[in-house]
Design an enzyme around this catalytic site. Structure first.
Site, mmCIF file in Angstrom:
data_model
loop_
_atom_site.group_PDB
_atom_site.id
_atom_site.type_symbol
_atom_site.label_atom_id
_atom_site.label_comp_id
_atom_site.label_asym_id
_atom_site.label_seq_id
_atom_site.Cartn_x
_atom_site.Cartn_y
_atom_site.Cartn_z
ATOM 1 N N GLU A 1 7.683 99.174 5.312
ATOM 2 C CA GLU A 1 8.507 98.575 5.994
ATOM 3 C C GLU A 1 8.732 97.136 5.952
ATOM 4 O O GLU A 1 8.313 96.389 4.817
ATOM 5 C CB GLU A 1 7.071 98.620 7.357
ATOM 6 C CG GLU A 1 6.894 99.725 7.785
ATOM 7 C CD GLU A 1 7.975 100.658 8.631
ATOM 8 O OE1 GLU A 1 8.384 100.095 9.644
ATOM 9 O OE2 GLU A 1 8.406 101.656 8.342
ATOM 10 N N VAL B 1 8.494 88.725 6.706
ATOM 11 C CA VAL B 1 9.553 89.100 6.374
ATOM 12 C C VAL B 1 9.594 88.769 4.863
ATOM 13 O O VAL B 1 9.064 87.801 4.318
ATOM 14 C CB VAL B 1 10.711 88.606 7.028
ATOM 15 C CG1 VAL B 1 11.180 88.835 8.340
ATOM 16 C CG2 VAL B 1 10.819 86.918 7.050
ATOM 17 N N SER B 2 10.678 89.622 4.032
ATOM 18 C CA SER B 2 10.925 89.521 2.601
ATOM 19 C C SER B 2 9.483 89.510 2.051
ATOM 20 O O SER B 2 9.669 88.714 0.828
ATOM 21 C CB SER B 2 11.605 88.268 2.503
ATOM 22 O OG SER B 2 12.921 88.392 3.212
ATOM 23 N N ARG B 3 8.367 90.252 2.345
ATOM 24 C CA ARG B 3 7.311 90.250 1.714
ATOM 25 C C ARG B 3 6.563 88.833 1.390
ATOM 26 O O ARG B 3 5.787 88.675 0.559
ATOM 27 C CB ARG B 3 7.212 90.871 0.048
ATOM 28 C CG ARG B 3 8.123 92.301 0.281
ATOM 29 C CD ARG B 3 7.014 93.114 0.727
ATOM 30 N NE ARG B 3 7.286 94.669 0.606
ATOM 31 C CZ ARG B 3 7.944 95.225 1.644
ATOM 32 N NH1 ARG B 3 8.225 94.809 3.047
ATOM 33 N NH2 ARG B 3 8.265 96.513 1.398
ATOM 34 N N LEU B 4 7.042 87.780 2.136
ATOM 35 C CA LEU B 4 6.290 86.623 2.054
ATOM 36 C C LEU B 4 5.371 86.421 3.094
ATOM 37 O O LEU B 4 5.395 85.645 4.015
ATOM 38 C CB LEU B 4 7.519 85.562 2.205
ATOM 39 C CG LEU B 4 8.485 85.488 1.536
ATOM 40 C CD1 LEU B 4 9.672 84.458 1.727
ATOM 41 C CD2 LEU B 4 7.852 85.189 -0.137
#
Ligand code: FMN
Length: 213
Positions: free
Chosen positions: A10, A190-193
């Site tokens: 996700e 978001v963006s795995r941050l």
């Protein structure tokens, strides 16, 4: 097959979260997140992965249910003679993980293990449905059994022995408390941050850090 899995995952877009949003007491903060997950009516909101280590240092993990939490720690109930019970007798330390996917939240807990006292285990055992009480007495958890029929026969024998009375908690069944020295709250972004906040116990107080995702 492997490459099919590459696309899975996700995009998490939770609200910003950092040490400044956290109560200094990790149990208060845990409760906030737990209550939010419960309010969102997530299924089996108290399910958590319990990791233990055996005598040889090999880890094992399984799901158990969180049944009590207070300033002493996180309690689950099980068979003390089970595989996890044997592991915890050899190494009285455990790790817990709760994951609430719709909220993009994970909580990790690590710490020492202690047994809940007999009165506490009796009180919880007494609160369980009769069928679960009988099952806990009848099932030699984690041991091989010949067949489903053998299990059902054991249940029938316990029912006969207990009769009309209230089933008594076996000594081999009760609670464990994970007394945390580390607790981490993970908020997917978001963006795995992702945002990660870790509490570490330092004597009477807790030290908070933001961790890189
Ligand atoms: C949703 C869910 C909740 C569970 N809750 C418990 C629990 O509270 N206590 C327990 O002993 N086993 C529970 N189990 C079963 C354990 O995952 C596991 O099969 C069992 O405890 C034996 O583990 P062991 O052989 O490693 O000791 C649960 C399983 C699931 C899927």
């Amino acid at each position: 097959m492997t490459k099919d899995l590459w696309r899975l995952g996700e995009q998490y877009a939770g609200t910003p979260f950092g040490p400044e949003d956290c109560d200094p007491d990790p149990f208060v903060q845990f409760r906030r997140w737990f209550d939010a997950a419960a309010a969102a009516q997530l299924p089996t909101v108290n399910a958590m992965t319990l990791a233990t280590v055996d005598r040889r240092g090999r880890p094992a993990a399984r799901i158990v249910l969180l049944k009590e939490v207070d300033e002493r720690g996180f309690v689950f109930f099980t068979n003390y003679d089970s595989r996890k019970g044997t592991d915890l007798a050899a190494h009285p330390f455990a790790a817990l993980v709760l994951f609430w996917e719709p909220l993009h939240r994970q909580i990790r807990v690590e710490g020492a293990i202690e047994k809940v006292d007999a009165a506490g285990s009796d009180a919880y055992f007494a609160s369980r449905p009769r069928g679960s009480q009988i099952g806990a007495i009848a099932s030699p958890q984690s041991r091989p059994i010949a067949s489903r029929a053998e299990l059902e026969q054991r249940v029938a024998e316990v029912e006969r022995a207990v009769g009309e009375g209230a089933p008594k908690r076996p000594d081999s069944w009760g609670g464990y408390r994970v007394v945390p020295d580390m607790l981490e709250l993970w908020q997917g972004r978001v963006s795995r941050l992702h945002d990660r906040v870790r509490y570490r116990r330092d004597g009477e107080r807790w030290i908070l850090d933001r961790l890189a995702p």
